[in-house]
Design a protein around this motif. Structure first.
Motif: not given
Length: 352
Positions: A281-295
């Motif tokens: 649940f935490f991983i899917h929420t994190f991926k929904a934030l498009n982290p590859q564009q921010q981190f």
């Protein structure tokens, strides 16, 4: 998870915590593998062995398969949580779309739910493999042949169930002294060297190999038939066999480095199932934030890894264990057993 009055082997509890930590870290860094060779190499290295070794340890602790009531225990501890969390994850996945195209398939495991269904299947078919003359060889042959079947995919987790089964059956036949062979200072030095070599090998295979031009990430998932991986050759099974050899080598290195004494993580290692079921649940929420564009930087990725480690500790905590136990380990004895059976099981627990 209780010990039922028996002394726990903290070595395996330590191993389980470290393995589930690698599972969480692997899922957390997945968005960055295409932008960072380091993240890709770490990802491939972890995937080489973390699930095969987890499954091997599960097989090691399945030696009491003939014990009375074991089948019912397998249903309550694996199949029931699978059904519950299959629903939870399906609903969670549909929430952002306001349940448009909502679908719930009990027979097609949602993402990480494959492991519970496969583990349930392995435990149920174990009694039929043990009487065979060469059960480990038979399981390997079946796993290699399964890759040629293009219709064997995520349905009932059949592809992974077949591909990972050799690790489960191998774990069943291992004894404690086999693990003791790895626990010496000299072997630990070689384990560090071996781990570094496997890390370097993963980097070479991904970025510089011409001889083995394979999509190793997808091969290590064990969920695709050979044809879907672009290999229809008659010898395609050799590539899967190579992944098995790598998994064994990496597992040996890891096991040699696992602490043998009781630590904080020893207790937390008894709650690996809680981490596994809830971290998605935490991983899917994190991926929904498009982290590859921010981190984007190395330090950003390091921060993600540290956060994943923190998440593992949190999901192993007393608070999560206490409040979510009715969902992860539901007590359904009254529903699955008759009154006489339930009383008999309680008597056995008290006298064991």
């Amino acid at each position: 998870m209780g010990t039922n009055g028996k002394q726990r082997d903290v070595y395996f509890d330590n191993a389980k915590f470290l393995l589930i930590l690698l599972v969480v870290v692997s899922h957390a860094i997945r968005p960055f593998v295409n932008q960072s060779p380091l993240m890709m190499t770490l990802y491939l290295t972890f995937f080489t062995f973390h699930m095969p070794l987890f499954i091997l340890i599960s097989g090691y602790f399945s030696k009491n398969y003939q014990k009375e009531g074991q089948s019912k225990k397998t249903i309550t501890s694996l199949l029931v949580p699978y059904l519950l969390f299959q629903v939870f994850y399906s609903v969670f996945d549909a929430l952002p779309r306001e349940f448009e195209d909502f679908s719930l398939s009990i027979l097609d495991p949602y993402w990480l739910m494959w492991f519970l269904l496969s583990l349930f299947t392995w435990k149920m078919i174990l009694p039929y493999f043990v009487p065979l003359k060469y059960p480990i060889i038979t399981s390997v042959v079946l796993a290699l042949l399964a890759g040629y079947m293009e219709d064997m995919d995520s349905f009932l987790s059949l592809a992974r169930t077949a591909a990972f089964f050799p690790f489960f059956i191998a774990g069943f036949y291992l004894k404690r002294h086999h693990f003791d062979l790895l626990l010496s200072k000299g072997r630990r030095v070689w384990a560090v060297v071996g781990a570094g070599a496997i890390f370097a090998l993963m980097y070479w295979l991904e970025y510089h190999s011409v001889v083995l031009d394979l999509d190793w990430r997808r091969w290590l998932y064990y969920s695709f038939p050979y044809a879907e991986l672009g290999h229809t050759e008659w010898y395609a099974a050799v590539y899967r066999l190579i992944t098995y050899v790598l998994a064994v080598a990496a597992s040996v290195c890891f096991l040699a480095l696992v602490p043998r004494r009781k630590l904080l993580i020893s207790r937390l290692g008894t709650r690996s199932l809680y981490v596994y079921l809830w971290h998605g649940f935490f991983i899917h929420t994190f991926k929904a934030l498009n982290p590859q564009q921010q981190f984007l930087s190395f330090f950003d990725h390091l921060l993600v890894i540290l956060a994943a480690i923190g998440l593992t500790f949190f999901l192993s905590s007393n608070w999560v264990y206490r409040w979510t136990r009715p969902l992860v380990q539901p007590k359904l004895g009254a529903l699955l057993f008759s009154r006489d059976e339930e009383d008999h099981r309680k008597e056995n627990r008290q006298t064991s």
